[in-house]
Design an enzyme around this catalytic site. Structure first.
Site, short mmCIF file in Angstrom:
data_model
loop_
_atom_site.label_atom_id
_atom_site.label_comp_id
_atom_site.label_asym_id
_atom_site.label_seq_id
_atom_site.Cartn_x
_atom_site.Cartn_y
_atom_site.Cartn_z
N CYS A 137 24.92 22.31 -14.41
CA CYS A 137 26.14 22.43 -15.22
C CYS A 137 26.09 21.57 -16.49
O CYS A 137 26.32 22.08 -17.60
CB CYS A 137 27.36 22.08 -14.38
SG CYS A 137 27.20 20.55 -13.42
N HIS A 168 33.30 17.51 -16.23
CA HIS A 168 32.53 16.51 -16.95
C HIS A 168 33.01 16.45 -18.40
O HIS A 168 33.55 17.42 -18.92
CB HIS A 168 31.04 16.87 -17.00
CG HIS A 168 30.42 17.23 -15.69
ND1 HIS A 168 30.32 16.35 -14.65
CD2 HIS A 168 29.84 18.38 -15.25
CE1 HIS A 168 29.70 16.94 -13.63
NE2 HIS A 168 29.41 18.18 -13.98
#
Lengths: 341, 341
Positions: A141, A222
């Site tokens: 990711c 994130h």
């Protein structure tokens, strides 16, 4: 054209989302998914009408809880064209030999080492390289987020070096045994974090990139801050335009939402059921001066690699030879790129 | 030599720690502190034998709860040589005129604007400039941390540019109404955050520094990742040596503790009652290549500015003319620099 038959080994955070996305592709058929435990996720697969397969020896465990299974992992890999391996990090490598033996194409995830597959995959960079290969590895990711932003920066100028600070979510929502619930972790302590090598595995090993990684007590997404130096000056408008033109990059004004929390809730309100396949870039955060730029963006760890997996399936089977076309097909099926305010 | 008489206006997170530190200085006397509410912190001041003063008009509020007060803010500022203003951000500016009128020296905190005081203060940079001045502003926690690390980098080479990502704690432990408890906030969205200007206010306005700031759901400490470019190459050993030689910089091996959580608990175990006055640098995080370096470190937001306030008191009163000597006196009194493993 017959549809590509797809199996998904692992129906966890990534696997289930890939399975759902496969079900939305007109050129694919989800044959079934493999689950190792009769958990609520197994029940949700059943509820969605997805056939469950289990690793050999787990048949009784499932049947004793009343869950009907369609067969074993071996049955599944023998009846599909492509298996998407979404097992926990490192487990994919254990299965790799088995996939090869059966002759099924395999799509691994970023938790595996680069050497697990023929090609490290991001649809913007390595679709054509992956065409017809036996196996690819969709990078993780954070790496996927960086690659998309860098793709835009590359259009705006000749990149000399990349310096990134990655603030990682500590765990996904359902990972109730994982931490931290307080504190910030410098992990790894010694830079670069593995993300730098991972970016290079796709963008080219000559890219000068250093990444630091800090783990934070959050589950939602994130956030990265990236500093880029170019050979020669760049200008702000070119970077913005390149970001706008890059697939799976979404610009969201921070004046609307400047936190991962708001953006995740906003995604739900705009019909995304909470999943954000795009890297979300805040245009206000773009700083450009001379041969330098800086930018901040967020990466929804559970969703960003899902469209990449779909493209990877098309690449290894060769049903679509043009990466741009595959990206468009995937993005249309998932509603990517036309939902944010 | 008569001792410097010190008052502290505000007995919150910073004020109380400065008051306690003043009490440990052989050349200072804590006359009293000002509290606006009869909170548990007011009771803890009483329990420590500290005289409480209150803003005019608050006498009855305190006396009605049975708390004995020593006088008003006016009484306090008229009976001290220096007032340390540790009121909430922006309130110090409202008091500045009053301090001036009485002719008391004033030490403000980093929540105030640069213009509130004659000099922005960090003991390593501006002690001599602050000597005898009417007022100084001790820059904030994040800025103080950056300044100390940059002081070491400056010894190791000629700094060309500084690029920092600051991951800030969302709130202090007792700030129970403040968030976030989930998510990461890009704040401000448009770089640089105020910390860049704040560093320049001390280190010089010609320093090329850009800072991004991300707020995280944690209370324990800030963490920074700093990238520095130099004019010419530097080498790792020089940087490490410079860090080791810089006061109030502590190197802690990440192999012992790599998170803000562990370091805070470690500090308690090593007799610090949880407060960390030093910027804590992980040597493993130092990356050096050619004319570039990167590093990660943590800043305990509640404590790092405390020794700076003590030095600021000495500087404005001129009782010690040599900054290095003041730093040594302060550090010996607070046990700085000789506690970490």
């Amino acid at each position: 054209m017959s549809r590509v038959r797809v199996g998904v080994n692992g129906y966890g955070t990534i696997g289930k989302r890939v399975a759902w996305a496969v079900m939305k592709q007109p050129d694919m058929e989800l044959v079934g998914v493999v689950k190792t435990k009769p958990s609520w996720e197994a029940l949700s697969a059943i509820a969605r009408g997805i056939r469950l397969y289990v690793p050999e020896g787990k048949e009784e465990l499932f049947e004793s809880t009343g869950i009907k299974i369609a067969g074993t992992l071996q049955d599944l890999i023998q009846s599909v064209d492509v298996i998407v391996d979404a097992t926990p990090a490192g487990i994919g490598a254990m299965y790799a030999g088995r996939y090869k033996e059966v002759g099924v194409k395999a799509v691994f995830q970023g938790g595996e080492k680069e050497s697990v597959a023929d090609v490290s995959f991001n649809a913007l960079y390595t679709y054509e390289t992956a065409l017809g290969k036996a196996s690819v590895r969709v990078v993780s990711c954070n790496t996927t987020g960086m690659l998309r932003v860098l793709y835009a920066f590359r259009k705006a100028g000749d990149i000399r070096s990349v310096r990134v600070t990655i603030v990682r979510r500590g765990a996904d929502l359902k990972e109730v045994k994982k931490g931290p619930i307080e504190g910030l972790l410098l992990k790894p302590a010694k830079p670069p974090s593995h993300h730098a090598d991972d970016v290079r595995s796709v963008a080219g090993h000559d890219l000068d990139i250093i990444t630091y990684s800090i783990v934070a007590p959050t589950t939602l997404a994130h956030m990265h801050v990236m500093f880029v130096r170019f050979n020669g000056s760049v200008n702000r408008e070119d970077v913005i335009r390149a970001l706008e033109e890059t697939p799976r990059v979404t610009l969201l004004r921070a004046s609307l939402a400047y936190s991962t929390a708001e953006v995740r809730e906003l995604a739900r309100d705009f019909g995304r059921c909470g999943d954000i396949y795009e890297v979300v870039v805040w245009p206000e955060s773009l700083w450009v001066r001379g041969d330098e730029a800086g930018i901040a963006y967020m990466v929804h760890q559970e969703a960003i690699v899902v469209p990449e997996n779909i493209d990877a399936i098309r690449a290894v089977t060769g049903v679509v030879e043009d990466g741009t076309l595959s990206i468009r097909l995937t993005d249309e099926s998932l509603g990517i790129g036309r939902w944010l305010p």
